[in-house]
Design a protein around this motif. Structure first.
Motif, PDB file in Angstrom:
ATOM      1  N   ASP A 104       9.604   0.924  -1.432  1.00  0.00           N
ATOM      2  CA  ASP A 104       9.649  -0.524  -1.609  1.00  0.00           C
ATOM      3  C   ASP A 104       8.916  -0.837  -2.924  1.00  0.00           C
ATOM      4  OD1 ASP A 104       9.708  -3.207  -1.357  1.00  0.00           O
ATOM      5  OD2 ASP A 104       8.617  -3.324   0.542  1.00  0.00           O
ATOM      6  N   VAL A 105       9.666  -0.795  -4.005  1.00  0.00           N
ATOM      7  CA  VAL A 105       9.049  -0.889  -5.335  1.00  0.00           C
ATOM      8  C   VAL A 105       9.842  -1.839  -6.236  1.00  0.00           C
ATOM      9  CG1 VAL A 105       8.194   1.494  -5.202  1.00  0.00           C
ATOM     10  CG2 VAL A 105      10.374   1.047  -6.311  1.00  0.00           C
ATOM     11  N   HIS A 106       9.170  -2.354  -7.248  1.00  0.00           N
ATOM     12  CA  HIS A 106       9.884  -3.184  -8.230  1.00  0.00           C
ATOM     13  C   HIS A 106       9.110  -3.159  -9.547  1.00  0.00           C
ATOM     14  CE1 HIS A 106       6.931  -5.692  -6.160  1.00  0.00           C
ATOM     15  NE2 HIS A 106       6.810  -6.321  -7.312  1.00  0.00           N
ATOM     16  N   PRO A 107       9.804  -3.311 -10.666  1.00  0.00           N
ATOM     17  CA  PRO A 107       9.098  -3.266 -11.955  1.00  0.00           C
ATOM     18  C   PRO A 107       8.171  -4.464 -12.099  1.00  0.00           C
ATOM     19  CG  PRO A 107      11.496  -3.222 -12.252  1.00  0.00           C
ATOM     20  CD  PRO A 107      11.250  -3.488 -10.808  1.00  0.00           C
ATOM     21  N   LEU A 108       7.002  -4.230 -12.655  1.00  0.00           N
ATOM     22  CA  LEU A 108       6.068  -5.333 -12.940  1.00  0.00           C
ATOM     23  C   LEU A 108       6.169  -5.632 -14.431  1.00  0.00           C
ATOM     24  CD1 LEU A 108       2.656  -4.804 -11.074  1.00  0.00           C
ATOM     25  CD2 LEU A 108       4.388  -6.561 -10.680  1.00  0.00           C
ATOM     26  N   GLY A 166       0.813  -1.222   0.000  1.00  0.00           N
ATOM     27  CA  GLY A 166       0.000   0.000   0.000  1.00  0.00           C
ATOM     28  C   GLY A 166       0.840   1.263   0.000  1.00  0.00           C
ATOM     29  N   PHE A 167       0.352   2.290   0.713  1.00  0.00           N
ATOM     30  CA  PHE A 167       1.056   3.577   0.718  1.00  0.00           C
ATOM     31  C   PHE A 167       2.389   3.494   1.459  1.00  0.00           C
ATOM     32  CE2 PHE A 167      -3.387   4.607  -0.149  1.00  0.00           C
ATOM     33  CZ  PHE A 167      -3.232   5.354  -1.311  1.00  0.00           C
ATOM     34  N   SER A 168       2.559   2.465   2.310  1.00  0.00           N
ATOM     35  CA  SER A 168       3.855   2.297   3.008  1.00  0.00           C
ATOM     36  C   SER A 168       4.976   2.132   1.993  1.00  0.00           C
ATOM     37  CB  SER A 168       3.870   1.043   3.880  1.00  0.00           C
ATOM     38  OG  SER A 168       2.792   1.002   4.716  1.00  0.00           O
ATOM     39  N   GLY A 169       4.711   1.385   0.928  1.00  0.00           N
ATOM     40  CA  GLY A 169       5.726   1.116  -0.086  1.00  0.00           C
ATOM     41  C   GLY A 169       6.149   2.375  -0.819  1.00  0.00           C
ATOM     42  N   LYS A 175       4.448  14.560   1.948  1.00  0.00           N
ATOM     43  CA  LYS A 175       5.591  15.205   1.284  1.00  0.00           C
ATOM     44  C   LYS A 175       6.563  14.133   0.756  1.00  0.00           C
ATOM     45  CE  LYS A 175       8.974  18.796   2.219  1.00  0.00           C
ATOM     46  NZ  LYS A 175       9.641  19.522   3.296  1.00  0.00           N
ATOM     47  N   ILE A 176       6.792  13.100   1.594  1.00  0.00           N
ATOM     48  CA  ILE A 176       7.701  12.010   1.176  1.00  0.00           C
ATOM     49  C   ILE A 176       7.120  11.292  -0.053  1.00  0.00           C
ATOM     50  CG2 ILE A 176       8.733   9.794   1.870  1.00  0.00           C
ATOM     51  CD1 ILE A 176       8.683  10.842   4.762  1.00  0.00           C
ATOM     52  N   ILE A 177       5.811  11.057  -0.015  1.00  0.00           N
ATOM     53  CA  ILE A 177       5.162  10.373  -1.151  1.00  0.00           C
ATOM     54  C   ILE A 177       5.324  11.192  -2.433  1.00  0.00           C
ATOM     55  CG2 ILE A 177       2.884   9.754  -2.100  1.00  0.00           C
ATOM     56  CD1 ILE A 177       2.153   8.617   0.614  1.00  0.00           C
ATOM     57  N   LYS A 178       5.096  12.494  -2.312  1.00  0.00           N
ATOM     58  CA  LYS A 178       5.212  13.354  -3.510  1.00  0.00           C
ATOM     59  C   LYS A 178       6.647  13.311  -4.052  1.00  0.00           C
ATOM     60  CE  LYS A 178       3.124  16.996  -1.701  1.00  0.00           C
ATOM     61  NZ  LYS A 178       2.804  18.422  -1.583  1.00  0.00           N
ATOM     62  N   LYS A 179       7.614  13.366  -3.136  1.00  0.00           N
ATOM     63  CA  LYS A 179       9.038  13.340  -3.545  1.00  0.00           C
ATOM     64  C   LYS A 179       9.340  12.000  -4.240  1.00  0.00           C
ATOM     65  CE  LYS A 179      13.402  13.118  -1.068  1.00  0.00           C
ATOM     66  NZ  LYS A 179      13.357  11.689  -0.840  1.00  0.00           N
ATOM     67  N   ASN A 180       8.900  10.911  -3.635  1.00  0.00           N
ATOM     68  CA  ASN A 180       9.195   9.591  -4.211  1.00  0.00           C
ATOM     69  C   ASN A 180       8.479   9.372  -5.546  1.00  0.00           C
ATOM     70  OD1 ASN A 180      10.893   9.019  -2.147  1.00  0.00           O
ATOM     71  ND2 ASN A 180       9.412   7.806  -0.959  1.00  0.00           N
TER      72      ASN A 180
END
Ligand code: F6P
Length: 345
Positions: free
Chosen positions: A52-56, A44-47, A92-97
């Motif tokens: 915490d991401v990876h290409p699908l 979810g939004f924690s990632g 703010k962190i989400i927007k930056k990421n």
């Protein structure tokens, strides 16, 4: 902005059957039809906060149509909730990421809470598209969410099984069905499973009237009764569950032996039904068509059997409860099913 090239996808809130079918619908349409790149965001939004991401890739999307749960994982992280953030500005962190990942849009698969967060992110300037999912079927603006049909099948099967054991022992069986504050799953499963009493959070409860109705059934030599109760009905604080409360009130009021079953998370697990696979596939693919045409800030819906979309701001903060004059409630009453509010004999 040019043609969207790279999209992120996350799943948030409680899981349900059909999420992977939706991820596949988004991913395949994005990659095959529109030549986009898809980034899977874990938990979810924690990632999105923890990167915490990876290409699908296409291969990651193969074989997931029939899988229950979510291959991305989920969480109930609410980045806009003030308490518990300990001075960390999560939006703010989400927007930056989002910018660092080079995303052109974020697809948020989730229920009411997720769509509310999706709308807040859209208000913060991100391109967002929502896809509604939940077994509760309570997302505002859509007739159906995927997950609901699968859970309905499971709940109906459970009620079917209670009939034979109830009949053998001449008991009253109380079964508690999920749905949060909405009674959709209880109403549909109660009708499909032949419940004699169906108790919804949306309707009032007169327990004395319910007991009179159950005693009348016994008087008419009906050997057993099935009571289907929504987890969200109003109950005194000293009862752990709706089933505990209703079973206790019925047994003390009727003196008929009463047992309770709480179906719980069984309703959310396992493979999606064919209808949910189709709805999720439609929703996923439609979400990407919206992105490709630059239609952001919207949630995909199913209204009158057709797939379309509505603004996220029209959905945010709302819950779709069962209307008290819903046609199925009226039909149940016509069949002499006790709906808990007025069921005098
Ligand atoms: O929204 C789906 C749902 O299963 C509800 O029916 C239930 O009230 C809730 O989630 C349970 O939440 P959790 O997974 O946090 O225990």
């Amino acid at each position: 902005m040019g043609k969207p090239q790279r999209i992120g996808i996350l799943t948030a809130g409680g899981d349900c059957p059909g999420i992977n079918a939706a991820i596949r619908g988004v991913g395949k349409t994005a990659i095959v039809r529109h030549g986009m790149e898809v980034i899977g965001i874990s938990s979810g939004f924690s990632g999105l906060i923890n990167l915490d991401v990876h290409p699908l890739t296409e291969s990651a999307l193969s074989g997931i149509l029939t899988l229950g749960g979510t291959i991305l994982g989920t969480s109930r992280e609410k980045p806009f909730k003030k308490s518990g953030n300990l001075g960390v500005d999560k939006p703010k962190i989400i927007k930056k990421n989002y910018r660092e990942l080079g995303l052109d849009c974020l697809v948020c698969i989730g229920g009411n809470g997720t769509q509310k967060t999706a709308n807040l992110l859209a208000e913060e300037g991100l391109n967002v598209v929502g896809i509604p999912k939940t077994i509760d079927n309570d997302v505002f603006g859509t007739d159906f969410t995927f997950g609901f049909d699968s859970a309905l099948t499971i709940a109906t099967d459970a009620i079917d099984r209670l009939h034979t054991t109830a009949n053998s022992h001449k008991r009253i069986m109380v079964i508690e069905v999920m749905g949060h504050n909405a009674g959709w799953l209880t109403l549909y499963a109660g009708l499909a499973g032949g419940g004699d009493v169906i108790l919804l959070p949306e309707l009032g409860l007169d327990i004395k009237a319910v007991n009179r109705y159950l005693l009348d059934r016994a008087y008419k030599k009906k050997p057993y009764s099935i009571v289907v109760v929504a987890e969200g009905i109003e109950k005194p604080k000293d009862y752990l569950s709706a089933a505990d409360y209703i079973a206790a009130m019925i047994e003390s009021g009727t003196k008929i032996e009463t047992r309770k079953t709480i179906l719980g998370y069984i309703q959310r697990g396992g493979s999606p039904s064919p209808m949910d696979r189709i709805l999720a596939t439609r929703f996923g693919s439609h979400a990407v068509d919206l992105i490709a045409s630059g239609n952001f800030g919207r949630m995909v819906v199913n209204v009158g059997g057709l797939t379309s979309s509505i603004p996220l701001k029209d959905v945010a903060g709302k819950t779709r409860l069962v209307p008290t004059d819903h046609s199925l409630i009226n039909k149940a009453r016509s069949l002499d099913i006790c709906m808990g509010d007025v069921c005098d004999v």
